[in-house]
Design a protein around this motif. Sequence first.
Motif, PDB file in Angstrom:
ATOM      1  N   GLY A 256       5.878  -3.440  -0.925  1.00  0.00           N
ATOM      2  CA  GLY A 256       5.198  -2.273  -0.369  1.00  0.00           C
ATOM      3  C   GLY A 256       6.030  -1.569   0.686  1.00  0.00           C
ATOM      4  N   ALA A 257       6.686  -2.344   1.546  1.00  0.00           N
ATOM      5  CA  ALA A 257       7.524  -1.751   2.586  1.00  0.00           C
ATOM      6  C   ALA A 257       8.701  -0.995   1.976  1.00  0.00           C
ATOM      7  CB  ALA A 257       8.024  -2.838   3.531  1.00  0.00           C
ATOM      8  N   ILE A 258       9.268  -1.518   0.901  1.00  0.00           N
ATOM      9  CA  ILE A 258      10.369  -0.832   0.220  1.00  0.00           C
ATOM     10  C   ILE A 258       9.908   0.522  -0.305  1.00  0.00           C
ATOM     11  CG2 ILE A 258      11.856  -0.899  -1.827  1.00  0.00           C
ATOM     12  CD1 ILE A 258      12.024  -3.963  -1.387  1.00  0.00           C
ATOM     13  N   LEU A 259       8.715   0.556  -0.915  1.00  0.00           N
ATOM     14  CA  LEU A 259       8.186   1.818  -1.440  1.00  0.00           C
ATOM     15  C   LEU A 259       7.902   2.812  -0.322  1.00  0.00           C
ATOM     16  CD1 LEU A 259       5.739   0.532  -4.210  1.00  0.00           C
ATOM     17  CD2 LEU A 259       7.948   1.672  -4.538  1.00  0.00           C
ATOM     18  N   ALA A 260       7.269   2.340   0.751  1.00  0.00           N
ATOM     19  CA  ALA A 260       6.951   3.236   1.868  1.00  0.00           C
ATOM     20  C   ALA A 260       8.218   3.786   2.498  1.00  0.00           C
ATOM     21  CB  ALA A 260       6.113   2.499   2.905  1.00  0.00           C
ATOM     22  N   ALA A 261       9.238   2.943   2.618  1.00  0.00           N
ATOM     23  CA  ALA A 261      10.499   3.404   3.192  1.00  0.00           C
ATOM     24  C   ALA A 261      11.106   4.527   2.349  1.00  0.00           C
ATOM     25  CB  ALA A 261      11.478   2.240   3.300  1.00  0.00           C
ATOM     26  N   ARG A 262      11.008   4.394   1.047  1.00  0.00           N
ATOM     27  CA  ARG A 262      11.539   5.454   0.173  1.00  0.00           C
ATOM     28  C   ARG A 262      10.792   6.763   0.415  1.00  0.00           C
ATOM     29  NH1 ARG A 262      14.385   5.019  -4.570  1.00  0.00           N
ATOM     30  NH2 ARG A 262      14.615   7.041  -5.599  1.00  0.00           N
ATOM     31  N   LEU A 263       9.470   6.692   0.495  1.00  0.00           N
ATOM     32  CA  LEU A 263       8.677   7.897   0.740  1.00  0.00           C
ATOM     33  C   LEU A 263       8.994   8.515   2.097  1.00  0.00           C
ATOM     34  CD1 LEU A 263       5.245   6.613  -0.622  1.00  0.00           C
ATOM     35  CD2 LEU A 263       6.709   8.340  -1.690  1.00  0.00           C
ATOM     36  N   GLU A 264       9.374   7.679   3.063  1.00  0.00           N
ATOM     37  CA  GLU A 264       9.644   8.140   4.423  1.00  0.00           C
ATOM     38  C   GLU A 264      11.129   8.437   4.675  1.00  0.00           C
ATOM     39  OE1 GLU A 264       7.404   8.557   7.048  1.00  0.00           O
ATOM     40  OE2 GLU A 264       5.845   8.296   5.554  1.00  0.00           O
ATOM     41  N   HIS A 265      11.950   8.369   3.634  1.00  0.00           N
ATOM     42  CA  HIS A 265      13.392   8.633   3.760  1.00  0.00           C
ATOM     43  C   HIS A 265      14.060   7.652   4.728  1.00  0.00           C
ATOM     44  CE1 HIS A 265      12.876  12.363   1.492  1.00  0.00           C
ATOM     45  NE2 HIS A 265      11.820  12.600   2.254  1.00  0.00           N
ATOM     46  N   ILE A 266      13.762   6.366   4.525  1.00  0.00           N
ATOM     47  CA  ILE A 266      14.314   5.308   5.360  1.00  0.00           C
ATOM     48  C   ILE A 266      15.157   4.378   4.489  1.00  0.00           C
ATOM     49  CG2 ILE A 266      13.789   3.351   6.866  1.00  0.00           C
ATOM     50  CD1 ILE A 266      11.025   4.712   7.336  1.00  0.00           C
ATOM     51  N   PRO A 267      16.447   4.252   4.754  1.00  0.00           N
ATOM     52  CA  PRO A 267      17.268   3.284   4.022  1.00  0.00           C
ATOM     53  C   PRO A 267      16.825   1.857   4.345  1.00  0.00           C
ATOM     54  CG  PRO A 267      18.624   4.894   5.191  1.00  0.00           C
ATOM     55  CD  PRO A 267      17.237   5.044   5.705  1.00  0.00           C
ATOM     56  N   VAL A 268      16.993   0.964   3.370  1.00  0.00           N
ATOM     57  CA  VAL A 268      16.510  -0.412   3.505  1.00  0.00           C
ATOM     58  C   VAL A 268      17.645  -1.396   3.270  1.00  0.00           C
ATOM     59  CG1 VAL A 268      14.965  -2.169   2.532  1.00  0.00           C
ATOM     60  CG2 VAL A 268      14.173   0.204   2.771  1.00  0.00           C
ATOM     61  N   SER A 288      15.439   2.875 -10.575  1.00  0.00           N
ATOM     62  CA  SER A 288      15.779   3.836  -9.522  1.00  0.00           C
ATOM     63  C   SER A 288      14.923   3.670  -8.266  1.00  0.00           C
ATOM     64  CB  SER A 288      15.633   5.269 -10.050  1.00  0.00           C
ATOM     65  OG  SER A 288      14.270   5.601 -10.272  1.00  0.00           O
ATOM     66  N   SER A 289      13.858   2.874  -8.356  1.00  0.00           N
ATOM     67  CA  SER A 289      12.941   2.749  -7.213  1.00  0.00           C
ATOM     68  C   SER A 289      13.561   2.027  -6.028  1.00  0.00           C
ATOM     69  CB  SER A 289      11.664   2.016  -7.635  1.00  0.00           C
ATOM     70  OG  SER A 289      11.932   0.661  -7.972  1.00  0.00           O
ATOM     71  N   ILE A 290      14.684   1.352  -6.236  1.00  0.00           N
ATOM     72  CA  ILE A 290      15.331   0.654  -5.122  1.00  0.00           C
ATOM     73  C   ILE A 290      16.723   1.226  -4.836  1.00  0.00           C
ATOM     74  CG2 ILE A 290      14.006  -1.468  -5.419  1.00  0.00           C
ATOM     75  CD1 ILE A 290      16.532  -2.685  -6.743  1.00  0.00           C
ATOM     76  N   ASP A 291      16.962   2.464  -5.253  1.00  0.00           N
ATOM     77  CA  ASP A 291      18.261   3.086  -5.002  1.00  0.00           C
ATOM     78  C   ASP A 291      18.551   3.231  -3.513  1.00  0.00           C
ATOM     79  OD1 ASP A 291      18.798   3.256  -7.678  1.00  0.00           O
ATOM     80  OD2 ASP A 291      18.476   5.420  -7.844  1.00  0.00           O
ATOM     81  N   HIS A 292      17.501   3.282  -2.691  1.00  0.00           N
ATOM     82  CA  HIS A 292      17.686   3.431  -1.238  1.00  0.00           C
ATOM     83  C   HIS A 292      17.921   2.097  -0.540  1.00  0.00           C
ATOM     84  CE1 HIS A 292      13.585   2.260  -1.836  1.00  0.00           C
ATOM     85  NE2 HIS A 292      13.316   2.213  -0.549  1.00  0.00           N
ATOM     86  N   CYS A 293      17.998   1.017  -1.309  1.00  0.00           N
ATOM     87  CA  CYS A 293      18.190  -0.327  -0.752  1.00  0.00           C
ATOM     88  C   CYS A 293      19.633  -0.785  -0.922  1.00  0.00           C
ATOM     89  CB  CYS A 293      17.284  -1.341  -1.454  1.00  0.00           C
ATOM     90  SG  CYS A 293      15.517  -1.006  -1.306  1.00  0.00           S
ATOM     91  N   ARG A 294      20.109  -1.511   0.075  1.00  0.00           N
ATOM     92  CA  ARG A 294      21.368  -2.230  -0.042  1.00  0.00           C
ATOM     93  C   ARG A 294      21.115  -3.697   0.281  1.00  0.00           C
ATOM     94  NH1 ARG A 294      26.907   0.765   0.747  1.00  0.00           N
ATOM     95  NH2 ARG A 294      27.484  -1.378   0.292  1.00  0.00           N
TER      96      ARG A 294
END
Length: 358
Positions: A256-268, A288-294
Amino acid sequence: MHPTNTSGMPFDDVRRLLHTLPGPDEFAVAAVRARNKELTKLPGSLGELEAVVEWLAAWQGSPTPAVRRPLVVVFAGNHGVATHGVSAYPQVVTRQMLDNFAAGGGAINQICATYDLGFKVFDLALDLPTGDITREPALDEKACVATLAFGMEAIAGGTDLLSLGEMGVGNTTVAAAIYTALYGGPASHWVGHGTFGHVGKGSGSKGRHAANGSGEGVARKVAVVEAALASHAGTLDDPLEVLRRLGGREVAAAAGAILAARLEHIPVLLDGYVVTAAAAILHALDPSSIDHCRAGHVSPDGAHAEVLERIGKKPLLSLGITLGEGTGAALAAGIVKAAAAAHSGMSTRTQAGVSGPV
């Protein structure tokens, strides 16, 4: 605006949410690349740090990426499967470690203090362990969705870089069950030593006895994962069913936190073996749902390196860390902070009067 109406969303709404996730800001990436060419260094000489800044720009949506409010979030949960002796430690340790964090006594406390990272810990109903996955689902759909929603709300208050960690006795067994369900193959391939890999590293006869018993502990973990997969056979084609039947509250909250971070433009930044299971669930739903994660780091526990390869994540660090608690992701946050500061604070060649290449 932070999502606030997710507490009752069924799995279908979770799937629909995946189609609303924003993509990367390519304009911001182009701006970072243009500035990078003008800085007082050789092109590419900062290596992976340059890619890190581009990643920050893409997912913060800013041509001037910065890390001013980094946050480490640790989700803690207890598991019914722990009654099968899948950990070298009793389940009460989860609560004791949260008390230790509150007193500032954990490794994660020291790392956060060193790098000036915010730190939050969430107790996910520790007094109510999830169902024993060898004979029943860990969570029903309502509880699973509610925990996903809780994880989405956990980052309220603002951050510009989120590091995710976990705490929970028995949760490497749960993560191994998730990986076995998602990727197939024998359970023994995905099961790591977990705490059994460390109990024998002390000195004296007690340490030697623990080491001798570690193989038995790992064998129990394998048998438990096999029993869980057999118990839920025929119901694990849907990644969300894998999550609710085999997962834990900390895994659902992290998703859930990963999804919310994506909506909020927050890298994870993802921590180790257990947190990566949350990312693997989302990746199975939509890569693609975790493209903002490293990946903050790679753990030697279990087949973490293989999972990272499957979900397309190259770890920033490889330090042999198996502790959890968000330690690897927090250390990586320090690297990301340094990368952003170098990019924004370095002089250009014009500013410094440094000649360019001939």
